[in-house]
Design an enzyme around this catalytic site. Structure first.
Site, PDB file in Angstrom:
ATOM      1  N   ASP A 212     -25.267  19.257 -16.964  1.00 59.50           N
ATOM      2  CA  ASP A 212     -25.011  20.388 -17.864  1.00 59.50           C
ATOM      3  C   ASP A 212     -24.164  20.002 -19.072  1.00 59.50           C
ATOM      4  OD1 ASP A 212     -26.389  22.606 -17.174  1.00 59.50           O
ATOM      5  OD2 ASP A 212     -24.745  23.706 -16.278  1.00 59.50           O
TER       6      ASP A 212
ATOM      7  N   HIS B  84     -33.434  19.461 -19.389  1.00 58.09           N
ATOM      8  CA  HIS B  84     -32.848  19.086 -20.670  1.00 58.09           C
ATOM      9  C   HIS B  84     -33.406  19.976 -21.770  1.00 58.09           C
ATOM     10  CE1 HIS B  84     -31.941  14.741 -19.106  1.00 58.09           C
ATOM     11  NE2 HIS B  84     -31.173  15.668 -18.592  1.00 58.09           N
TER      12      HIS B  84
END
Length: 361
Positions: A12, A40
């Site tokens: 993250d 992503h």
């Protein structure tokens, strides 16, 4: 020059964005571990893209992307991901995408088993927070030598079918005996393999040889991790980790050039850490201040699963705020028992914007 990028924390951190940015100075981008449990999100001058399997460099027209031997690849998911990128104007072909013949195939029964086991564990609160995409089960089978590899798609002969039958027979002992599920059918799995063999046969190659030649020719190679270092199966917060090695040192191995040494290793972090999945979260922050921080970052944890309106105040110019709005998508909150019904601008005063997120159960 060999450079690895990985997250410093739990994931993250924005690795995809950084790979997209830095890849402008590289010739090749390689994913070296993990599968389609990555998420992503990249926004650049060509648009906004969500990538699960493909390296983030695929968005750059002059970059060659490689999916290394350390990956586990679900051909069905990869086919859909490529199709979606093409709809967005991104070219994907054997010229700019190379798939290692040593990468492991994620079969449909790996995905099925993942969901069945997570459901079983959840009855006692022991679940891992799996993405239910079969990652742990395909890696487990890999180390038990009960998987097929992408190179097998190039010669689906009697020997491969015999191996498949042996694998399916073993898997059915678990599916029927432990989960009371329907047995896996060899003919169905074989037809599935034939379908994706026809689609990906021109992409599959000896990726190690390709990267070795490229490195000798002075090409710049960037290795992209799927998650953060704290999800590494050996050095992370085990057992709440992924099922592969995430740390940068593994990059040349998972890419297919184990004899090479990294020139640079880049760690990515953000102003505060966030974490998905189950298990302990070191120094987790609770209370009103924590909620304000999560809200400012448009973090998933700021969404209340109560079907009520949640107002978030975000400071920034119009472009920044618009970007945060676009980041709010059903994919980001698919794990919650809600659906994103509407996002709208509540009011604008100077540089302070209030947004109301309306969710329905």
């Amino acid at each position: 020059m060999l450079t690895a990028i990985t997250g410093i924390n739990w994931g993250d951190e924005g690795k995809g964005r950084m790979v997209d940015l830095l890849s402008q100075d590289y010739d090749i981008v390689v994913r070296y571990q993990g599968g389609n449990n990555a998420g992503h999100t990249v926004k650049n001058e060509r648009g906004k893209f969500v990538l699960n399997l493909l390296p983030s460099g695929i968005l750059r027209p002059n970059i060659v992307c490689v999916m290394g031997n350390g990956m586990v690849i679900d051909p069905h998911h990869l086919d859909g991901e490529i199709a979606h990128l093409r709809e967005q104007g991104i070219d994907v072909s054997p010229a700019n995408l190379k798939i290692s013949d040593r990468a492991t195939i994620t079969m449909p029964y790996h995905v099925l088993q993942d969901g069945l086991e997570e459901a079983r564990l959840s009855k006692t609160g022991a679940q891992f927070g799996s993405t239910k995409r079969g990652i742990a089960y395909v890696y487990g089978d890999k180390y038990m030598k009960k998987t097929l590899r992408m190179g097998d798609l190039l010669h689906l002969d009697d020997s491969v079918r015999k191996r498949l039958k042996t694998m399916v027979d073993s898997k059915n002992l678990v599916m029927e005996g432990s989960y009371n599920a329907d047995p896996i059918q060899v003919d169905e799995m074989w037809a599935w393999l034939e379908k994706y063999a026809a689609i990906f046969k021109d992409y599959i190659c000896d990726a190690g040889a390709y990267l070795d030649e490229a490195d000798r020719a002075g090409k710049k190679i960037l290795f992209e991790a799927q998650l953060g270092a704290l999800r590494d199966v050996d050095f992370g917060i085990y057992p709440y980790t992924t099922s592969s090695n995430v740390i940068g040192a593994y990059a040349p191995i998972g890419a297919g050039i184990p004899g090479r040494k990294l020139d640079h290793s880049i760690g990515i972090m953000k102003a505060y850490s966030s974490c998905v999945g189950e298990g302990p979260f070191t120094a987790e922050y609770f209370g009103e201040k924590a909620e304000q921080l999560r809200a400012a970052g448009i973090d998933v944890k700021s969404f209340k699963p109560d079907g009520k309106i949640l107002t978030i105040t975000v400071k920034g110019d119009e472009e920044t705020v618009s970007e945060k709005l676009r980041a709010l998508s059903p994919a980001m909150i698919e794990s919650l028992p809600l659906s994103l019904e509407e996002v709208f601008l509540d009011e604008m005063e100077g540089t302070d914007y209030d947004f109301a997120q309306i969710f329905s159960k």
